[in-house]
Design a protein around this motif. Structure first.
Motif, PDB file in Angstrom:
ATOM      1  N   TYR A 132       2.636   1.796  -3.255  1.00 10.38           N
ATOM      2  CA  TYR A 132       1.525   2.046  -4.425  1.00 10.38           C
ATOM      3  C   TYR A 132       1.502   3.653  -4.060  1.00 10.38           C
ATOM      4  O   TYR A 132       1.335   4.612  -4.788  1.00 10.38           O
ATOM      5  CB  TYR A 132       0.371   1.443  -4.593  1.00 10.38           C
ATOM      6  CG  TYR A 132      -0.595   1.975  -5.468  1.00 10.38           C
ATOM      7  CD1 TYR A 132      -0.293   1.420  -6.864  1.00 10.38           C
ATOM      8  CD2 TYR A 132      -1.445   2.742  -5.288  1.00 10.38           C
ATOM      9  CE1 TYR A 132      -1.155   2.117  -7.907  1.00 10.38           C
ATOM     10  CE2 TYR A 132      -2.441   3.303  -6.162  1.00 10.38           C
ATOM     11  CZ  TYR A 132      -2.220   2.828  -7.664  1.00 10.38           C
ATOM     12  OH  TYR A 132      -3.128   3.198  -8.741  1.00 10.38           O
ATOM     13  N   ASP A 133       1.359   4.359  -2.909  1.00  4.87           N
ATOM     14  CA  ASP A 133       1.158   5.536  -2.663  1.00  4.87           C
ATOM     15  C   ASP A 133       2.153   6.301  -2.990  1.00  4.87           C
ATOM     16  O   ASP A 133       2.056   7.551  -3.581  1.00  4.87           O
ATOM     17  CB  ASP A 133       0.621   5.656  -0.944  1.00  4.87           C
ATOM     18  CG  ASP A 133      -0.452   5.037  -0.630  1.00  4.87           C
ATOM     19  OD1 ASP A 133      -1.659   4.859  -1.486  1.00  4.87           O
ATOM     20  OD2 ASP A 133      -0.688   5.068   0.785  1.00  4.87           O
ATOM     21  N   LEU A 134       3.592   5.905  -2.812  1.00  2.00           N
ATOM     22  CA  LEU A 134       4.672   6.671  -3.219  1.00  2.00           C
ATOM     23  C   LEU A 134       4.837   6.930  -4.616  1.00  2.00           C
ATOM     24  O   LEU A 134       5.176   7.855  -5.150  1.00  2.00           O
ATOM     25  CB  LEU A 134       5.781   5.950  -2.407  1.00  2.00           C
ATOM     26  CG  LEU A 134       6.083   5.998  -1.123  1.00  2.00           C
ATOM     27  CD1 LEU A 134       7.155   5.335  -0.412  1.00  2.00           C
ATOM     28  CD2 LEU A 134       6.092   7.539  -0.400  1.00  2.00           C
ATOM     29  N   THR A 135       4.466   5.915  -5.366  1.00  4.40           N
ATOM     30  CA  THR A 135       4.853   5.603  -6.882  1.00  4.40           C
ATOM     31  C   THR A 135       3.758   6.015  -7.689  1.00  4.40           C
ATOM     32  O   THR A 135       3.850   6.068  -8.735  1.00  4.40           O
ATOM     33  CB  THR A 135       5.523   4.166  -7.219  1.00  4.40           C
ATOM     34  OG1 THR A 135       4.762   3.333  -6.856  1.00  4.40           O
ATOM     35  CG2 THR A 135       6.752   4.206  -6.309  1.00  4.40           C
ATOM     36  N   GLY A 136       2.389   5.250  -7.270  1.00  3.17           N
ATOM     37  CA  GLY A 136       1.135   5.373  -8.312  1.00  3.17           C
ATOM     38  C   GLY A 136       1.278   4.318  -9.168  1.00  3.17           C
ATOM     39  O   GLY A 136       0.635   4.455 -10.469  1.00  3.17           O
ATOM     40  N   LYS A 166       0.603  -1.202  -0.086  1.00  7.11           N
ATOM     41  CA  LYS A 166       0.169   0.022  -0.099  1.00  7.11           C
ATOM     42  C   LYS A 166       1.029   1.148  -0.143  1.00  7.11           C
ATOM     43  O   LYS A 166       0.717   2.018  -0.708  1.00  7.11           O
ATOM     44  CB  LYS A 166      -0.852  -0.124   1.097  1.00  7.11           C
ATOM     45  CG  LYS A 166      -1.575   1.254   1.474  1.00  7.11           C
ATOM     46  CD  LYS A 166      -2.763   1.683   0.234  1.00  7.11           C
ATOM     47  CE  LYS A 166      -3.496   2.966   0.616  1.00  7.11           C
ATOM     48  NZ  LYS A 166      -4.211   3.429  -0.333  1.00  7.11           N
ATOM     49  N   GLN A 167       1.701   1.295   0.932  1.00  3.14           N
ATOM     50  CA  GLN A 167       2.790   2.252   1.011  1.00  3.14           C
ATOM     51  C   GLN A 167       3.593   2.343  -0.389  1.00  3.14           C
ATOM     52  O   GLN A 167       3.817   3.686  -0.918  1.00  3.14           O
ATOM     53  CB  GLN A 167       3.709   2.231   2.102  1.00  3.14           C
ATOM     54  CG  GLN A 167       4.520   3.689   2.229  1.00  3.14           C
ATOM     55  CD  GLN A 167       5.686   3.365   3.326  1.00  3.14           C
ATOM     56  OE1 GLN A 167       5.730   2.370   3.899  1.00  3.14           O
ATOM     57  NE2 GLN A 167       6.147   4.667   3.802  1.00  3.14           N
ATOM     58  N   LEU A 171      -0.565   4.439   8.030  1.00  2.00           N
ATOM     59  CA  LEU A 171       0.077   3.429   7.842  1.00  2.00           C
ATOM     60  C   LEU A 171       1.238   3.245   8.998  1.00  2.00           C
ATOM     61  O   LEU A 171       1.738   2.196   9.286  1.00  2.00           O
ATOM     62  CB  LEU A 171       0.987   3.800   6.583  1.00  2.00           C
ATOM     63  CG  LEU A 171       0.606   3.222   5.423  1.00  2.00           C
ATOM     64  CD1 LEU A 171       1.134   3.971   4.117  1.00  2.00           C
ATOM     65  CD2 LEU A 171       0.677   1.970   5.130  1.00  2.00           C
ATOM     66  N   ASN A 211       9.485   9.069   2.751  1.00  2.00           N
ATOM     67  CA  ASN A 211       8.813   9.322   1.318  1.00  2.00           C
ATOM     68  C   ASN A 211       9.838   8.625   0.265  1.00  2.00           C
ATOM     69  O   ASN A 211       9.995   9.283  -0.754  1.00  2.00           O
ATOM     70  CB  ASN A 211       8.283  10.497   1.097  1.00  2.00           C
ATOM     71  CG  ASN A 211       7.223  10.818   1.782  1.00  2.00           C
ATOM     72  OD1 ASN A 211       6.307   9.972   2.505  1.00  2.00           O
ATOM     73  ND2 ASN A 211       6.881  12.341   1.978  1.00  2.00           N
TER      74      ASN A 211
END
Length: 418
Positions: free
Chosen positions: A43-47, A40-41, A173, A106
Motif C-alpha cells: 500500500y505504501d508503494l502504490t497507494g 502495508k509495504q 518495515l 521500492n
C-alpha cells in the motif's frame, strides 16, 4: 479439576513433538509480522487497495498448487529433511524481504514475487509439518497434540499483528522483516533436532502428478475423510463472513470511513475465540465420538454467525464471532485427528495437502460469495443466510453419510503407523 479443563500438555513430554511445537510457536508469531508488513509495504508503494488485494491472489495460487504437490512430496521423502528445506526457503525469502526494504528497492513487483516464493515454500511446509505429528505422539494424544499446535497458531494470529502494529512505527518495515528472519532461524534449529522421518514403507519413487492423483483416488474411497473435508467446505464457504467486516464496521457499528476500533475487533474476534478455546481444550481428550463433535461444533459455528449477523451492538457481535471461533477450533481439532488416524502413513502427506488447500481456499471463496450476496441483499441477510445454510446443509450431508456421525477415535498408546 483445573488440569482436566486447561490445554492438555502431555504431548510436550515427547521430546520430538516438543521440538516441533517450539518451531511452530516461534514461526507463528514471527510470520505474522511479515503478514502485516507485506500488505502495508504494497500500500505504501502504490497507494492502492487494489494492489493490496492482489497479494491475496498471489499468495493463493502457489498455496493451491504447492499444497497438493507438497503433500505428495512429503509421502516420498524423509519429512524431517523436507521441513529443513522448506523452513530454510521461508527464512531465505524473509532475508530478501528485509534486503529489498532496507535498500529501498521500492518495487511492488519484487515484493509480490517474493510473496509468491514464500507461499510456495509455506505450502509444502504445512502439510509436511502436520503429517509428522502422528509419527511423534501416541494415538490417544493426537487430539491434544493438534490442539497444542493450533492454539499456538491462534496465539500468533492475535499477538503477531498487535506486535506488528506497535513496532512498525517505531522500528520500520525492514526491521519487522528482520525480526521474522530471526524467528524463522530459531525455528530451523528446532527442526534440525527432530529424528529422521523416512517413509515407513521404505524408499519410493519421486513425487509427480500421478502421486497427487493417487491421493485423490485414495480420498474418493474413504467416506469418513470425504465427509470431514465436505463439512469444513460447507462451514467456510457458506458461513465465513469476513468479507463483510469492513462494511459492517462502518455502516452497522459506526466506524469512521478510514477504519477504526470496530474493524479491528471484528477481525480479532475469531482468533481470540479460538485461542480461548485452545487454552481450555483439556476436555477435548475425553471425547471419543469425533464425527459427532465435528457435526455439533459446525452447527454451533452456523448459529454463532446468525447471532453475529443480527447483533445490534459491536460487543455482542464480537462475542458471537468469538463463540464461532471457538466452535471452529473444536471442529478443526477433531477433523485433524480424523485425518491423522483414518489415513495410512503413505498417504498422510497428500491428504494433509488437500486439507491445507481446503482450509486456505474455503474462506477465500467465501469472500467472493458473501461479497456478492451482500451487494444484492445487504450484509445482515448475507451473513445470517450463510449461518442458516451452514446448519441445514451440514445436517443433510451428515444424514447422507451416517458413517461420519458414527465415527469414533481408535484407541492406542503408540504413534500411528508404528
Amino acid at each position: 479439576m483445573l488440569g482436566s479443563i486447561t490445554v492438555d500438555t502431555r504431548p510436550l513430554r515427547v521430546p520430538a513433538f516438543r521440538r516441533l511445537w517450539v518451531s511452530t510457536a516461534v514461526t507463528a508469531i514471527g510470520s505474522q509480522l511479515t503478514t502485516v508488513a507485506v500488505p502495508k509495504q504494497v500500500y505504501d508503494l502504490t497507494g492502492s487497495s487494489g494492489y493490496v488485494g492482489l497479494t491475496g491472489a498471489v499468495a493463493l495460487v502457489p498455496l493451491l498448487v504447492f499444497g497438493l504437490w507438497g503433500g505428495a512430496i512429503a509421502d516420498t521423502v524423509d519429512r524431517r529433511k523436507l521441513l529443513l528445506v522448506t523452513n530454510t526457503g521461508i527464512a531465505a525469502t524473509s532475508v530478501l524481504f528485509w534486503a529489498q526494504a532496507y535498500f529501498a528497492v521500492n518495487s511492488v513487483w519484487v515484493v509480490l514475487a517474493l510473496l509468491g516464493v514464500n507461499q510456495a515454500f509455506f505450502a509444502v511446509n504445512m502439510p509436511t509439518r502436520s503429517a509428522v505429528i502422528a509419527r511423534l505422539v501416541p494415538l490417544d494424544l493426537l487430539p491434544s497434540a493438534v490442539a497444542l499446535g493450533a492454539t499456538m497458531m491462534q496465539f500468533g494470529a492475535v499477538l503477531g499483528p498487535m506486535l506488528a502494529g506497535a513496532l512498525l512505527p517505531v522500528l520500520g518495515l525492514s526491521t519487522l522483516y528482520l525480526l521474522d528472519t530471526v524467528a524463522l532461524t530459531l525455528a530451523l534449529l528446532a527442526v534440525w533436532k527432530l529424528p529422521a522421518l523416512p517413509p515407513l514403507e521404505g524408499p519410493t519413487r519421486r513425487a509427480g502428478l500421478r502421486d497427487v492423483l493417487d491421493g485423490f483416488r485414495y480420498l474418493a474411497t474413504r467416506k469418513i475423510l470425504l465427509a470431514s473435508f465436505l463439512v469444513d467446505i460447507i462451514a467456510m464457504v457458506a458461513g465465513m463472513p469476513r468479507a463483510l467486516f469492513p462494511e459492517m464496521a462502518e455502516r452497522t457499528f459506526g466506524d469512521p470511513s478510514g477504519g477504526g476500533l470496530a474493524l479491528g475487533w471484528l477481525y480479532a474476534a475469531l482468533p481470540l475465540g479460538a485461542l480461548a478455546c485452545g487454552l481450555a481444550s483439556g476436555w477435548l481428550t475425553r471425547i471419543g465420538r469425533h464425527g459427532v463433535a465435528v457435526t455439533i461444533s459446525i452447527c454451533v459455528w452456523g448459529a454463532a454467525i446468525i447471532g453475529f449477523a443480527l447483533a445490534d451492538s459491536l460487543w455482542l457481535a464480537v462475542l458471537f464471532l468469538a463463540i464461532g471461533g471457538a466452535a471452529d477450533f473444536v471442529s478443526m481439532v477433531f477433523r485433524s485427528a480424523i485425518l491423522q488416524t483414518a489415513t495410512t502413513d503413505a498417504m498422510r502427506g497428500r491428504l494433509q495437502g488437500v486439507f491445507t488447500v481446503v482450509v486456505a481456499g474455503g474462506p477465500r471463496i467465501a469472500d467472493v460469495t458473501h461479497g456478492w450476496a451482500a451487494a444484492g441483499v445487504g450484509t445482515t441477510v448475507a451473513a445470517a443466510g450463510g449461518g442458516v445454510l451452514v446448519i441445514v446443509v451440514v445436517i443433510v450431508a451428515v444424514a447422507l453419510i451416517p458413517a461420519f456421525w458414527r465415527y469414533r477415535a481408535p484407541s492406542g498408546d503408540r504413534p500411528v503407523g508404528e
